[in-house]
Design a protein around this motif. Structure first.
Motif, PDB file in Angstrom:
ATOM      1  N   ALA B   9       0.853  -1.288   0.050  1.00 60.75           N
ATOM      2  CA  ALA B   9      -0.208   0.090  -0.135  1.00 60.75           C
ATOM      3  C   ALA B   9       0.891   1.020  -0.041  1.00 60.75           C
ATOM      4  O   ALA B   9       1.757   1.372   0.764  1.00 60.75           O
ATOM      5  N   ASP B 231     -10.872  -3.497  11.571  1.00 58.74           N
ATOM      6  CA  ASP B 231      -9.803  -3.809  12.063  1.00 58.74           C
ATOM      7  C   ASP B 231      -9.744  -3.330  13.567  1.00 58.74           C
ATOM      8  O   ASP B 231      -8.818  -4.141  14.424  1.00 58.74           O
ATOM      9  N   TYR B 232     -10.298  -2.255  14.051  1.00 56.16           N
ATOM     10  CA  TYR B 232     -10.081  -2.096  15.471  1.00 56.16           C
ATOM     11  C   TYR B 232     -10.834  -3.095  16.263  1.00 56.16           C
ATOM     12  O   TYR B 232     -10.535  -3.222  17.381  1.00 56.16           O
ATOM     13  N   THR B 235      -8.370  -5.593  16.811  1.00 58.56           N
ATOM     14  CA  THR B 235      -7.196  -5.146  17.601  1.00 58.56           C
ATOM     15  C   THR B 235      -7.916  -5.208  19.077  1.00 58.56           C
ATOM     16  O   THR B 235      -7.047  -6.132  19.984  1.00 58.56           O
TER      17      THR B 235
ATOM     18  N   PHE C 398      -0.831  -4.481  13.409  1.00 62.94           N
ATOM     19  CA  PHE C 398      -1.232  -4.846  12.358  1.00 62.94           C
ATOM     20  C   PHE C 398      -0.886  -3.646  11.435  1.00 62.94           C
ATOM     21  O   PHE C 398      -0.140  -2.688  11.637  1.00 62.94           O
ATOM     22  N   GLN C 399      -1.146  -3.970  10.034  1.00 57.89           N
ATOM     23  CA  GLN C 399      -0.821  -3.334   8.898  1.00 57.89           C
ATOM     24  C   GLN C 399      -1.179  -1.665   8.870  1.00 57.89           C
ATOM     25  O   GLN C 399      -0.352  -0.668   8.689  1.00 57.89           O
ATOM     26  N   ASP C 400      -2.607  -1.496   8.880  1.00 56.25           N
ATOM     27  CA  ASP C 400      -2.859  -0.230   8.921  1.00 56.25           C
ATOM     28  C   ASP C 400      -3.133   0.403  10.145  1.00 56.25           C
ATOM     29  O   ASP C 400      -4.281   0.327  10.781  1.00 56.25           O
ATOM     30  N   MET C 402      -4.266   3.405  10.341  1.00 57.07           N
ATOM     31  CA  MET C 402      -5.272   4.249  10.371  1.00 57.07           C
ATOM     32  C   MET C 402      -6.734   3.633  10.861  1.00 57.07           C
ATOM     33  O   MET C 402      -7.397   4.118  11.258  1.00 57.07           O
ATOM     34  N   THR C 403      -6.745   2.446  10.769  1.00 55.34           N
ATOM     35  CA  THR C 403      -8.026   1.661  10.949  1.00 55.34           C
ATOM     36  C   THR C 403      -7.857   0.625  11.972  1.00 55.34           C
ATOM     37  O   THR C 403      -8.868   0.057  12.648  1.00 55.34           O
ATOM     38  N   SER C 404      -6.740   0.505  12.796  1.00 55.26           N
ATOM     39  CA  SER C 404      -6.563  -0.515  13.818  1.00 55.26           C
ATOM     40  C   SER C 404      -6.867   0.174  15.331  1.00 55.26           C
ATOM     41  O   SER C 404      -6.898  -0.632  16.316  1.00 55.26           O
ATOM     42  N   THR C 485       4.207  -0.884   5.887  1.00 55.66           N
ATOM     43  CA  THR C 485       3.776  -0.669   4.872  1.00 55.66           C
ATOM     44  C   THR C 485       3.003   0.509   4.560  1.00 55.66           C
ATOM     45  O   THR C 485       3.110   1.090   3.283  1.00 55.66           O
ATOM     46  N   ALA C 486       1.977   0.955   5.261  1.00 54.41           N
ATOM     47  CA  ALA C 486       1.196   2.181   5.078  1.00 54.41           C
ATOM     48  C   ALA C 486       1.963   3.435   5.356  1.00 54.41           C
ATOM     49  O   ALA C 486       1.532   4.460   5.215  1.00 54.41           O
TER      50      ALA C 486
END
Ligand SMILES: Nc1ncnc2c1ncn2[C@@H]1O[C@H](COP(=O)(O)OP(=O)(O)OP(=O)(O)O)[C@@H](O)[C@H]1O
Ligand code: SF4
Ligand SMILES: [Mg+2]
Lengths: 255, 336, 636
Positions: B9, B231-232, B235, C398-400, C402-404, C485-486
């Motif tokens: 990305a 995703d959260y 988490t 985690f990867q992102d 922004m959303t984690s 990665t981001a």
């Protein structure tokens, strides 16, 4: 092919100045790499050259003349980052390319002529001409980027802008696309503004590099020189941050 | 699906951290107030123009073809319909500021009086129905979402989906008619019509609340399901929090934020829904008034009631946005 | 595309919806022809009669048969609905596409106007328009058509704006295609499905609105009648026989459902609404070749993680699909292990499976899975779970970034949760610890930052906070799935440096997943190369660029330009495509792309075997360095 010149180009969105008097020349037949962080204005510069961003100051010249941004036959074409949204999912790739085809002043292209031209373009980017009837959904990311490149070339542009065209690709296909870019430049004498955040990729394809930081060009010169003997602090930072090459990792307190 | 996830990305632009908290809220308040004012202006203007857009002479239409010409003329004079449009508009706005909504053509009573008499009946009905719908829909939606997540309990899911689609598709006035037929006429548990004691509220409130509750529960479920896949929430799972906390503290607020916008529209439409339900139950509210006045072409009354309804809707929309801002601080920075 | 439309008929919802719709259309066409007379026959003998054998639903105040009246009313009800829907859709489309076509200030004005009107509920608009257009069927059509227009316009605007922002539209603009053609060729076709769904559902709502208007006496006027009109007539007699009011009502509901269900079915087929996967399936036991472990002979006490024959299975249309097929490896205390491989090779799934985060309908199998000496495959005896152990000793990044993080919760609170639930801290202690941990990951001004929301953090800051969250306990292992990665390169190097520091300070082991070989080479001691759900090579990172033995590893390394790559030679490429998990071949999964493949490779799957120096490789021809070298040239 032609020379593209950004002459003190300023772009603002609302109150924020995204590009601040940027001057940059893409010489005839050369690939100029443009690097910088996200938000530094790389894509905005590309969009300005194709009329997708509002230019508030300065001018963009192609062979010394203000660039034409309206109507058909736009002299500058662009390839985008995301292979999954850069092709209309409802059109066959042949149709997508046909839409961008150069039409001679005297009338339209015949059906057969168009087909031949599409086949030629597909072969140019190393795709089977039989693929013309396929839809983007049937292609892999790397193949789509090649179609996107073929579409950009279809309008017989005088210059092509590639905006992060490999960053959404898997490493195993990235190489093929980069090879293709270099081949185009060598065989067609294509001039290109090649935007990437990956210095190693830029080093591989570009003969010149410009470094953009906060909407200003902070360093510009032949690739070997800029990457070998960076003058500006920011360029040095970028180089130091590349994984693999250097073992001293900068330890900043604020990301 | 993994092929859809880009391997590398590209770096994404990060919104600059906002400065003072106060600044953000001030800007939000300003923007939101601005929008409210514009909507208010549109509402007032539409209600003013309504009478002028009626083809032909509205007074003639109201008084009937047989009315003597002098009477019509006098009425026109009294309503100021012969003045230039702009003068009338200014006049209208001025009167509004003084709470003067004109007077009824048929009964000669001040419109504001009629409205203040009838508003409480409508407002209490709407508010009660609103509360009932929310109280049912949110727990139900959450429970069904958690129970049927990722293809579990197919049958529960099917039963819920089926009944909520059907219930949501029955218009409130029909629900009212059915309720009356069964519980008032058939069983005699509740009064058939009118607004008397507490028991007279049961059927109209139900009629008004059932449909929106079904739709809202569906929305809550869908939102909850999609939030549970974020995703959260992953988490939160990685933190090994108890399921209750994941569902109620992490998922629910986010599901509700997404629900609020749609839910707000639904609730606003509930206000309008009172018009129909009131007619089923002969409820002495504004709904009966507006319908009657449309039929009798009593335009000042129509204008007044439309204004009140519109105002109610705008108030709800604003409340929803404020609630949204409190629940989800991000919404204070976006374009509204 | 047409196949997909056909699929609608195969869903239960679609069958019911379309069936009802067909029935109603048939009624609308034929009922007036067949029963028009019966419906208007006045029978003064039988006024307001209840249901009887002669009149199934009874009669009205002129003695007309209600059953036939309800059927005949279908035509008018449906016609009005369709006309109003068409009107609303046309206006909605015009207003919805206007902002894109007009652009600039005029476009924004249209958007703003639509936004104001959309805030008012449809019924209110209907009433306003009913005043203007007058009482009656014509007025009602205009009123309802206009009233639904803002909603459809808004929807259309949103959909159009979504597609118009995509790159293929930008590409068409640059190619000189004019905006009308772009709208017609690129935008509208790509928003057609959600539009159709919504128009269908709106048609259902319109049908109900007509019923409502007629019911209020504002719609269809006698002697004409639609369902709403019949209901109003029946309401006055509801004490005597309720069926007179309910029967037309039931038709209204059925017709409304017909539209709604059809809309839902279309939405379902085109994936516009959300429905979740298929039920869980039994997983056949895997026949993965037995792999040898480097650490088989080592003492177990030194291992943080020990995984053997880990597999992840999804139920698929044609039987179970297994994207992770027998992965075995171990991580020693404090060791940093990297995982590389192409997209879809199963890196993330492996990590999620170890962390116990793989959910239904997928299932995880392993022969052996211990973390810090605890067997994760077995539930603890005393009715407890592994939550506390995993919550404090295993950190996941985690990867992102922004959303984690939960967008509606303050960062500090999100960190503090761990302390509250697993470490028995009270609210105050937990938030103090959170601030302390933020400081530990070098977030400046941690007290203030802890009170902020995730959106007030930059990407790099969030990733720091995420690492800080893992440090609330005392992690023995940090699993980081593409943590940088981001992020921008400069930020990436800072985050990687932070991970290194944390590892050193806490003595934690690291499992770092990345598609970027250089990142792994920088940070890790050892690297696992994955292909098609298997580990194909396990080697020290120092050997990665020079002494890799698997053809895939070599190709992967050669394909990525580094700062030292020879710019005059073309880059290596890997021909063909990665293997889809549903179509893993019998022999070596890499055989189709491998320049060294022989008959044996096509028939037998190579096992991961340990070689000299403890590295492992799964390749029949791995021990033939000379050949590998020529292959290297072949690739190039
Ligand atoms: N929910 C799912 N249902 C079915 N298959 C799935 C699902 N999730 C993942 N897969 C499959 O599992 C395979 C491995 O996925 P995984 O996410 O582990 O890949 P990865 O190596 O992490 O790739 P990337 O580099 O893109 O992150 C993919 O081929 C994918 O198609
Ligand atoms: S086993 Fe055969 S096909 Fe597989 S990687 Fe080795 S040489 Fe290639
Ligand atoms: Mg992954």
């Amino acid at each position: 092919m032609s020379t593209l010149e950004f002459d003190h180009v300023t772009v603002r969105y609302g109150a924020s100045t995204v590009l601040d008097e940027v001057s940059l020349i893409v010489p005839d037949g050369e690939i100029v790499g443009l690097v910088g962080e996200s938000g530094s204005g790389k894509s905005t510069l590309a969009k300005a050259a194709v009329g997708l961003a509002p230019v508030h100051g300065g001018q963009i010249l192609l062979d010394g003349e203000p660039i034409r941004l309206r109507g058909r036959h736009r002299p500058v074409q662009m390839v985008f980052q995301d292979p999954f949204s850069s092709l209309d999912p409802r059109m066959t790739i042949g149709e997508s390319i046909a839409e961008a085809l150069y039409r001679p002043e005297s009338g339209r292209l015949s059906r057969a002529g168009r087909r031949v031209e599409i086949a030629r373009l597909l072969e140019l980017v190393h795709l089977d001409a039989g693929r013309a009837g396929h839809r983007p959904g049937e292609l892999s990311g790397g193949q789509r980027q090649r179609v996107a490149l073929a579409r950009a070339l279809a309008g017989r542009p005088r210059l092509v802008i590639a905006d992060e065209i490999t960053s959404a690709l898997d490493v195993s296909v990235q190489g093929a696309v980069l090879n293709l870019v270099r081949e185009m430049q060598r065989e067609l004498g294509l001039s290109m503004l090649f935007i990437s955040h990956n210095l190693a990729v830029v080093r591989y394809v570009a003969s010149q590099v410009a470094v953009l930081e906060g909407g200003r060009i902070v360093e510009h010169g032949p690739t070997a020189e800029v990457l070998g003997r960076p003058q500006h602090d920011y360029t040095r930072q970028l180089l130091a941050a590349i994984p693999g090459g250097h073992d001293t990792l900068t330890k900043e307190t604020n990301a | 699906m993994a092929t859809l996830i880009p391997a590398a990305a590209p770096p994404r632009s990060v919104p600059k951290p906002q400065g003072r908290l106060g600044g953000r809220w001030t800007r939000f308040a300003l923007r939101r107030t601005g929008r409210l004012l514009v909507s208010l202006w549109v509402l007032v203007t539409v209600s003013f123009l309504m009478i002028h857009l009626v083809p032909g002479d509205p007074v003639r239409a109201a008084l009937g073809m047989t009315a003597p010409t002098e009477l019509v003329e006098a009425k026109r004079q009294a309503l100021g319909l012969d003045d230039p449009l702009l003068t009338q508009y200014v006049h209208y706005l001025g009167n509004l500021l003084h709470g003067d909504l004109g007077e009824s053509i048929t009964t000669q009573l001040p419109v504001s009086e009629t409205i203040s008499q009838r508003l409480p009946a409508t407002a209490s009905l709407a508010v009660l129905a609103f509360l009932v719908a929310i109280a049912v829909a949110i727990p139900l939606g959450v429970a069904v979402a958690v129970a049927t997540r990722r293809g579990r309990r197919r049958r529960t899911e099917l039963a819920f989906a089926g009944s909520s689609v059907v219930l949501g598709a029955i218009p409130d006035f029909l629900v009212g008619v059915a309720l009356v037929a069964v519980f008032a006429v058939g069983l005699g548990w509740f009064p058939v019509a009118g607004r008397t004691d507490a028991s007279s509220y049961v059927l109209p409130v139900l009629a008004l609340a059932i449909g929106p509750a079904a739709v809202l529960a569906r929305i809550v479920r869908v939102e909850m399901l999609s939030v549970l896949e974020t995703d959260y929430v992953r988490t939160a799972r990685a933190k090994r929090l108890p399921a209750r906390r994941i569902h109620l503290r992490h998922a629910l607020p986010n599901a509700v934020t997404a629900t609020l916008t749609l839910g707000g529209m639904l609730l606003a439409s509930m206000i309008a829904g009172t018009v129909l339900v009131e007619n089923v139950f002969a409820w002495p509210g504004l709904g009966s008034t507006i319908v009657q006045s449309i039929v009798t072409k009593d335009y000042p009354v129509v204008q007044g009631t439309v204004l009140v309804y519109g105002l109610g809707v705008l108030v709800i929309n604003t409340l929803v946005d404020v609630a949204l801002a409190v629940l989800d601080p991000r919404s204070t920075i976006g374009e509204l | 595309m047409s196949q997909r439309w056909f699929r609608i008929v195969k869903t239960p919802v679609g069958i019911v919806g379309l069936g009802l719709l067909a029935l109603i259309v048939l009624l609308a066409v034929f009922a007036p022809i067949l029963w028009g007379d019966k419906a208007s026959t006045v029978d003064t003998e039988n006024i307001l009669a209840g249901p009887s054998a002669q009149h199934w639903f009874g009669t009205d105040n002129l003695g007309r048969d209600l059953f036939f009246r309800v059927l005949v009313a279908t035509r008018l009800s449906l016609t009005l609905t369709l006309v109003a829907t068409a009107l609303g859709t046309v206006i909605g489309l015009v207003l919805g596409t206007a902002p894109q076509l007009l652009g600039g200030r005029l476009g924004r004005l249209v958007t703003a106007l639509v936004n104001v009107f959309v805030a008012f509920p449809g019924l209110l608009l209907v009433l306003v328009f009913a005043v203007i257009f007058g009482v009656g069927a014509r007025g009602a059509v205009l009123a309802i058509g206009l009233a639904v227009a803002p909603g459809l316009a808004r929807l259309c605007q949103t959909l159009v704006a979504g597609v118009a922002g995509l790159e293929y539209v930008a590409a068409a603009r640059i190619a000189g295609v004019n905006r009308f053609r772009i709208m017609a060729r690129h935008v509208l076709p790509n928003v057609a499905e959600p539009l159709i769904v919504n128009v269908t559902i709106t048609a259902g709502a319109i049908l109900l609105s007509f019923a409502g208007l007629s019911f209020l006496g504002l719609g269809v006027q006698a002697p004409e009648y639609d369902w709403g009109r019949l209901m109003q007539d029946g309401l006055s007699g509801i004490f005597v026989h309720p069926l007179a009011a309910l029967a037309p009502g039931i038709m209204v509901v059925l017709a409304g459902l017909a539209f709604n269900l059809t809309g839902e079915a279309i939405a379902g087929v085109f994936g516009i609404s959300t429905t979740t996967g298929t039920g869980t399936m039994q997983v056949p036991s895997g026949e993965t070749p037995v792999t040898e472990l480097r650490h088989d002979h080592e003492a177990d006490g030194d291992l943080v993680l020990d995984v053997r024959d880990l597999s992840v299975t999804f139920p698929g249309v044609n039987g179970p699909v297994r994207p992770v097929r027998g992965v075995s490896f171990a991580i020693a205390v404090g060791e940093a292990v990297g995982v590389v491989g192409e997209s879809g090779s199963g890196k993330s799934l492996t990590a999620l499976a170890i962390a116990g985060l793989v959910e239904e309908p997928a299932s995880v199998d392993a022969r052996h899975l211990t973390f810090c000496g605890t067997d994760l495959l077995e539930e603890p005896a005393n009715g407890q779970t592994h939550d506390k152990l995993l919550g404090t000793s295993l950190a996941v990044v985690f990867q992102d970034p922004m959303t984690s993080f939960n967008p509606t919760m303050r960062i500090g609170a999100q960190l503090a949760e761990v302390g509250r639930h697993h470490q028995g801290l009270d609210r105050k202690e937990a938030s103090e610890r959170a601030v302390d941990r933020l400081r530990a990951v070098r977030v400046r001004d941690p007290e203030r930052r802890a009170r902020q929301y995730p959106f007030e953090f930059s990407g790099g800051m969030r990733q720091r906070a995420m690492i800080g969250m893992g440090l609330m306990g005392s992690p023995r292992l940090i699993i980081a799935d593409e943590p940088t990665t981001a992020l921008d390169v400069t930020v990436q190097s800072q985050v990687l440096a932070l991970l290194q520091d944390v590892r050193r300070e806490e003595g934690a082991a690291l499992l770092l997943i990345s598609h970027d070989v250089s990142v792994v080479a920088d940070v890790c001691d050892r690297v696992l190369v994955m292909y098609a759900g298997r580990i194909v090579e396990d080697l020290p990172t120092a050997d990665l660029r020079t002494r890799a033995r698997h053809p895939y590893t070599r190709a992967l390394v050669a394909a990525v330009p580094a700062m030292t790559t020879d710019v005059d030679a073309p880059l290596a490429t890997i021909p063909g495509h990665p293997v889809e998990p549903a179509q893993v071949p019998v022999g070596c999964a890499y055989a189709a792309r491998c320049p060294l493949a022989t008959q044996r490779c096509l028939e037998q799957d190579p096992t991961l075997t340990a070689g000299p120096g403890g590295s492992r490789v799964a390749c029949w021809h791995a021990t033939e360095p000379a050949e590998v070298l020529t292959a290297q040239e072949a690739i190039a």
